[in-house]
Design a protein around this motif. Structure first.
Motif, PDB file in Angstrom:
ATOM      1  N   TYR A  30       0.843  -1.201   0.000  1.00 54.99           N
ATOM      2  CA  TYR A  30       0.000   0.000   0.000  1.00 54.99           C
ATOM      3  C   TYR A  30       0.880   1.253   0.000  1.00 54.99           C
ATOM      4  CZ  TYR A  30      -3.328   3.530   1.531  1.00 54.99           C
ATOM      5  OH  TYR A  30      -4.089   4.661   1.627  1.00 54.99           O
ATOM      6  N   LEU A  31       1.909   1.238   0.795  1.00 55.43           N
ATOM      7  CA  LEU A  31       2.820   2.381   0.890  1.00 55.43           C
ATOM      8  C   LEU A  31       3.490   2.656  -0.451  1.00 55.43           C
ATOM      9  CD1 LEU A  31       4.230   4.470   2.717  1.00 55.43           C
ATOM     10  CD2 LEU A  31       5.894   2.708   3.278  1.00 55.43           C
ATOM     11  N   PRO A  36       5.461   6.427  -3.576  1.00 58.49           N
ATOM     12  CA  PRO A  36       6.809   5.850  -3.542  1.00 58.49           C
ATOM     13  C   PRO A  36       7.896   6.857  -3.181  1.00 58.49           C
ATOM     14  CG  PRO A  36       5.872   5.750  -5.770  1.00 58.49           C
ATOM     15  CD  PRO A  36       4.825   6.299  -4.864  1.00 58.49           C
ATOM     16  N   GLU A  37       7.694   8.127  -3.552  1.00 55.37           N
ATOM     17  CA  GLU A  37       8.724   9.124  -3.244  1.00 55.37           C
ATOM     18  C   GLU A  37       8.728   9.530  -1.766  1.00 55.37           C
ATOM     19  OE1 GLU A  37       4.962  11.036  -4.367  1.00 55.37           O
ATOM     20  OE2 GLU A  37       6.205   9.626  -5.430  1.00 55.37           O
ATOM     21  N   ASP A  38       7.591   9.366  -1.081  1.00 56.24           N
ATOM     22  CA  ASP A  38       7.496   9.720   0.336  1.00 56.24           C
ATOM     23  C   ASP A  38       7.470   8.491   1.237  1.00 56.24           C
ATOM     24  OD1 ASP A  38       7.318  12.427  -0.340  1.00 56.24           O
ATOM     25  OD2 ASP A  38       5.141  12.312  -0.565  1.00 56.24           O
ATOM     26  N   ALA A  39       7.853   7.352   0.720  1.00 55.46           N
ATOM     27  CA  ALA A  39       7.733   6.090   1.447  1.00 55.46           C
ATOM     28  C   ALA A  39       8.418   6.129   2.816  1.00 55.46           C
ATOM     29  CB  ALA A  39       8.278   4.939   0.619  1.00 55.46           C
ATOM     30  N   ASP A  40       9.601   6.686   2.893  1.00 57.36           N
ATOM     31  CA  ASP A  40      10.324   6.703   4.169  1.00 57.36           C
ATOM     32  C   ASP A  40       9.618   7.565   5.205  1.00 57.36           C
ATOM     33  OD1 ASP A  40      12.268   4.969   3.267  1.00 57.36           O
ATOM     34  OD2 ASP A  40      13.611   6.581   2.616  1.00 57.36           O
ATOM     35  N   ASP A  41       9.027   8.680   4.770  1.00 58.38           N
ATOM     36  CA  ASP A  41       8.337   9.579   5.697  1.00 58.38           C
ATOM     37  C   ASP A  41       7.070   8.956   6.267  1.00 58.38           C
ATOM     38  OD1 ASP A  41      10.294  11.439   5.088  1.00 58.38           O
ATOM     39  OD2 ASP A  41       9.047  12.478   3.605  1.00 58.38           O
ATOM     40  N   LEU A  42       6.380   8.142   5.486  1.00 59.81           N
ATOM     41  CA  LEU A  42       5.091   7.571   5.888  1.00 59.81           C
ATOM     42  C   LEU A  42       5.190   6.160   6.447  1.00 59.81           C
ATOM     43  CD1 LEU A  42       2.949   8.691   2.816  1.00 59.81           C
ATOM     44  CD2 LEU A  42       2.894   9.667   5.110  1.00 59.81           C
ATOM     45  N   LYS A  43       6.351   5.542   6.326  1.00 63.02           N
ATOM     46  CA  LYS A  43       6.499   4.122   6.635  1.00 63.02           C
ATOM     47  C   LYS A  43       5.984   3.742   8.025  1.00 63.02           C
ATOM     48  CE  LYS A  43       9.757   0.333   6.370  1.00 63.02           C
ATOM     49  NZ  LYS A  43      11.106  -0.073   6.008  1.00 63.02           N
ATOM     50  N   SER A  44       6.468   4.361   9.066  1.00 55.90           N
ATOM     51  CA  SER A  44       6.067   3.960  10.416  1.00 55.90           C
ATOM     52  C   SER A  44       4.581   4.236  10.642  1.00 55.90           C
ATOM     53  CB  SER A  44       6.918   4.656  11.477  1.00 55.90           C
ATOM     54  OG  SER A  44       6.722   6.046  11.445  1.00 55.90           O
TER      55      SER A  44
END
Length: 121
Positions: A30-31, A36-44
């Motif tokens: 889903y992430l 995909p460009e903001d994946a690290d910011d939204l991951k947790s």
């Protein structure tokens, strides 16, 4: 982020097909689809939300541990949809239904889900 799209994906993953119900994999897919460009910011945030939703879905009777089928081996962590969960999943697969649930600010509550499904019939 659409919470009801994540709920739809969690319901899809709980198909009792002899696979483990992997909330982390569903959340990761889903992430990647979401941003995909903001994946690290939204991951947790996404992973936490997915865990909370999966627990709540089991508590309110949308998901249950998958039963062992005749002659089959038990799969640890396998989940399946209940009758209500399957009805909700089928509805959420319909055109614009996820958007409807989002726009109505529907809560993950069995009574509210039943009312919404009744209105969709």
């Amino acid at each position: 982020m659409e919470e009801w799209e994540l709920i739809r994906r969690l319901l899809a993953g709980a198909n009792g097909s002899g696979q483990s119900f992997m909330v982390g994999l569903i959340a990761g897919d889903y992430l990647r689809d979401l941003a995909p460009e903001d994946a690290d910011d939204l991951k947790s945030e996404i992973f936490e939300l997915a865990d909370e939703l999966a627990q709540k879905m089991e508590e309110i009777g949308l998901l249950r541990p998958a039963a062992v089928r005749r002659g089959g081996a038990a799969v640890i962590g396998a989940m399946e949809r209940t009758e209500l969960g399957d009805e909700l999943y089928q509805a959420l697969c319909g055109r614009n239904v996820v958007m409807l649930f989002e726009s109505m600010h529907a809560q993950l509550d069995a009574g509210e889900i039943r009312r919404m499904l009744h209105q969709l019939r």
